[in-house]
Scaffold this motif. Sequence first.
Motif, PDB file in Angstrom:
ATOM      1  N   UNK A  38      36.821 -37.150 -67.260  1.00 47.86           N
ATOM      2  CA  UNK A  38      38.125 -37.658 -67.688  1.00 47.86           C
ATOM      3  C   UNK A  38      38.112 -38.266 -69.073  1.00 47.86           C
ATOM      4  N   UNK A  39      36.958 -38.375 -69.693  1.00 50.74           N
ATOM      5  CA  UNK A  39      36.872 -39.033 -70.995  1.00 50.74           C
ATOM      6  C   UNK A  39      36.825 -38.012 -72.117  1.00 50.74           C
ATOM      7  N   UNK A  40      36.637 -38.531 -73.306  1.00 54.94           N
ATOM      8  CA  UNK A  40      36.561 -37.672 -74.488  1.00 54.94           C
ATOM      9  C   UNK A  40      35.414 -36.665 -74.366  1.00 54.94           C
ATOM     10  N   UNK A  41      34.367 -37.045 -73.601  1.00 59.18           N
ATOM     11  CA  UNK A  41      33.236 -36.119 -73.446  1.00 59.18           C
ATOM     12  C   UNK A  41      33.650 -34.878 -72.648  1.00 59.18           C
ATOM     13  N   UNK A  42      34.429 -35.088 -71.607  1.00 59.58           N
ATOM     14  CA  UNK A  42      34.915 -33.963 -70.822  1.00 59.58           C
ATOM     15  C   UNK A  42      35.743 -33.019 -71.694  1.00 59.58           C
ATOM     16  N   UNK A  49      33.002 -26.020 -69.452  1.00 58.11           N
ATOM     17  CA  UNK A  49      33.360 -26.296 -68.053  1.00 58.11           C
ATOM     18  C   UNK A  49      34.805 -25.957 -67.712  1.00 58.11           C
ATOM     19  N   UNK A  50      35.542 -25.448 -68.693  1.00 59.46           N
ATOM     20  CA  UNK A  50      36.946 -25.136 -68.426  1.00 59.46           C
ATOM     21  C   UNK A  50      37.788 -26.386 -68.378  1.00 59.46           C
ATOM     22  N   UNK A  51      38.911 -26.372 -67.698  1.00 54.40           N
ATOM     23  CA  UNK A  51      39.804 -27.526 -67.570  1.00 54.40           C
ATOM     24  C   UNK A  51      39.025 -28.704 -66.953  1.00 54.40           C
ATOM     25  N   UNK A  52      38.804 -29.793 -67.697  1.00 55.14           N
ATOM     26  CA  UNK A  52      37.936 -30.873 -67.225  1.00 55.14           C
ATOM     27  C   UNK A  52      38.350 -31.404 -65.858  1.00 55.14           C
ATOM     28  N   UNK A  55      37.134 -29.213 -63.025  1.00 59.42           N
ATOM     29  CA  UNK A  55      35.789 -28.633 -63.075  1.00 59.42           C
ATOM     30  C   UNK A  55      34.915 -29.074 -61.907  1.00 59.42           C
ATOM     31  N   UNK A  56      35.347 -30.125 -61.170  1.00 58.71           N
ATOM     32  CA  UNK A  56      34.633 -30.533 -59.958  1.00 58.71           C
ATOM     33  C   UNK A  56      33.229 -31.058 -60.222  1.00 58.71           C
ATOM     34  N   UNK A  57      32.362 -30.923 -59.249  1.00 61.13           N
ATOM     35  CA  UNK A  57      31.002 -31.442 -59.344  1.00 61.13           C
ATOM     36  C   UNK A  57      30.228 -30.822 -60.490  1.00 61.13           C
ATOM     37  N   UNK A  58      30.444 -29.516 -60.692  1.00 62.39           N
ATOM     38  CA  UNK A  58      29.729 -28.828 -61.772  1.00 62.39           C
ATOM     39  C   UNK A  58      30.054 -29.471 -63.102  1.00 62.39           C
ATOM     40  N   UNK A  59      31.347 -29.667 -63.349  1.00 65.03           N
ATOM     41  CA  UNK A  59      31.781 -30.277 -64.614  1.00 65.03           C
ATOM     42  C   UNK A  59      31.197 -31.672 -64.767  1.00 65.03           C
ATOM     43  N   UNK A  60      31.235 -32.410 -63.683  1.00 68.80           N
ATOM     44  CA  UNK A  60      30.720 -33.775 -63.726  1.00 68.80           C
ATOM     45  C   UNK A  60      29.227 -33.771 -64.074  1.00 68.80           C
ATOM     46  N   UNK A  61      28.487 -32.898 -63.446  1.00 69.92           N
ATOM     47  CA  UNK A  61      27.052 -32.818 -63.705  1.00 69.92           C
ATOM     48  C   UNK A  61      26.759 -32.389 -65.135  1.00 69.92           C
ATOM     49  N   UNK A  62      27.459 -31.328 -65.556  1.00 67.28           N
ATOM     50  CA  UNK A  62      27.212 -30.788 -66.902  1.00 67.28           C
ATOM     51  C   UNK A  62      27.520 -31.843 -67.961  1.00 67.28           C
ATOM     52  N   UNK A  63      28.648 -32.533 -67.809  1.00 63.84           N
ATOM     53  CA  UNK A  63      29.011 -33.547 -68.799  1.00 63.84           C
ATOM     54  C   UNK A  63      27.970 -34.665 -68.819  1.00 63.84           C
TER      55      UNK A  63
END
Lengths: 324, 248
Positions: A38-42, A49-52, A55-63
Amino acid sequence: MLYADTVTSGPLVHKSGTIIVLMVVVATLLFTLFNLTGTIFGELMRPVIGEPAESGLYGRFATGLVVAILFVLNIVLIGFLKFQFQVIIVWLQLLVLFLAFFYGFDLDFNFIRSKVWFMVSQGVFTTLYVSAISIALASVLAIVGAVAKLSSNGFAYAIASFYTSFFRGLPLLMQVYLIYLGLPQLGYVINAVPAGILALTLCYGAYMTEIFRAGIQSIPKGQWEASRSLGFKFGLTMRRIILPQSLPLIIPPTGNQFIAMLKDSSLVSVIGVWELMFLARTLGNKTFQHMEMLITAALIYWALSMCLELAQGRIERHFRTKSH
Amino acid sequence: MSENSPIIEMRGVNKWYGNYHALRDINFTVNRGDKIVICGPSGSGKSTMIRTLNWLEAHQEGEIIVDGVHLHEKMKDIDKVRMEVGMVFQHFNLFPHLSVLQNLMAAPMWVRGIAKAEARETAMKYLERVRIPEQADKYPGQLSGGQQQRVAIARSLCMNPKVMLFDEPTSALDPEMVSEVLDTMVSLAQDGMTMVCVTHEMGFAKAVADRVIFMDAGEIIEENEPVQFFENPQNERTRNFLGQILQH
Ligand SMILES: Nc1ncnc2c1ncn2[C@@H]1O[C@H](COP(=O)(O)OP(=O)(O)OP(=O)(O)O)[C@@H](O)[C@H]1O
Ligand SMILES: [Mg+2]
């Protein structure tokens, strides 16, 4: 500085073991504790990761992983710098983090801007002069107290030890009330500012008595004997020989006390002295903007303390170079 | 006052540290111009005795008279006496926060109230006397032990004392520095200074002493002229002691 040996093993942050451990710890912490999507990093990770938000768990992990990598890279790079630059950069980074934390409170900066000048001109001024007068008076009290505590005169010792025991034993806030509300009971009406100064002086005088006593006691007996054998009287020996030599030992803890007093002077706000804390509480009251004023006051206190720290460092260096 | 009138007299002096009898019935006299050496084994009371002479230590029985003044607990102005009695310590006791020159000017200015310019002049005179005028602006911590002790001697001399007390002035020094301090003391003796020295430097004793005093267990065991003292010691304990220190 601590004793620096001639053999060093290189910066800790350049060892592969440290880097890996740091990496794992930071990544795990970020992943488990914060959802950074949800932050600037996302936002910056959108190409990966596509739409932050989706992106679910994958997005969270990658970020989390990317931020951890950036963090460790930053530390490794800082490791290459010289000591002074390391200090400056780490300070700045911590400061930015800290300010970002406050920024997250969604403060009303216009409100702060409209009040800050008044706070500085009225509050800082009062805080500084109350503290400065108190510390000066407390030093005088401390010298007298220290001599009394070291004397073989039963009265002097008893009074001095009673004094230090009492004023070190009571909460400062209580002393402030006792003096402000108690003295009028004895028929002596006292204004808020003198009452505050009196309370701070008495309390810090008690602490500083112990500092001065330790300083005086640390001077070898031979200095007294040499002075007395030259015909010096007690006062002259104290003033010219003993105190000047104990200053390098007295100044660091006294600087410490001064910084503490700067902040403890906020306690006299309870009796209505218009110092920083008082203003911070009252200015925010009308519009319920307490956080703004408290944070502003906090930063002002901090800035003042830093100025004092710098001054203390200079004085210490001066004395260290003078007496070898 | 005549040349040979006493400057220091001890009559039947006793001193205790708590229960410990540190000085036992001490009697002795120092006349003006006398050079006296005191020796004896460690713990025999040499320091204690010399320190009672300017009352850095108090005695409990007997009389101590310095320059005509009786030393006792109730006396008004011990500082008047101490101004006239120079003292040199084993560990120098210079004032580390003052430069060499300031160390020398301190007492004359602050105690005697002498003007700064004059105090400086006197200080430089005595620094030259102990042959280290070039060290005037250094701090004690920057000097060697021997130099520090010579500064300490000069510091006492600046008060223009009537008698000088030395308590083992060379025993904290490295061997090569001992002689520079002893030379200073010898030249002081030759100039007629009244001196009481606790020292084990027997060469110094033979060269300048008028009398040598041997102490043991808080008592004066023997007192004699140097030649007699060294060549023909009367007491068994003196002989043992001399045997020990002359071996080295
Ligand atoms: N302040 C004191 N309190 C108690 N006892 C003391 C004190 N000063 C000295 N003494 C004792 O008095 C005795 C004589 O001490 P003093 O220092 O006069 O000996 P000394 O002859 O100077 O010895 P040294 O050659 O080691 O300097 C010693 O037994 C010592 O333990
Ligand atoms: Mg001794």
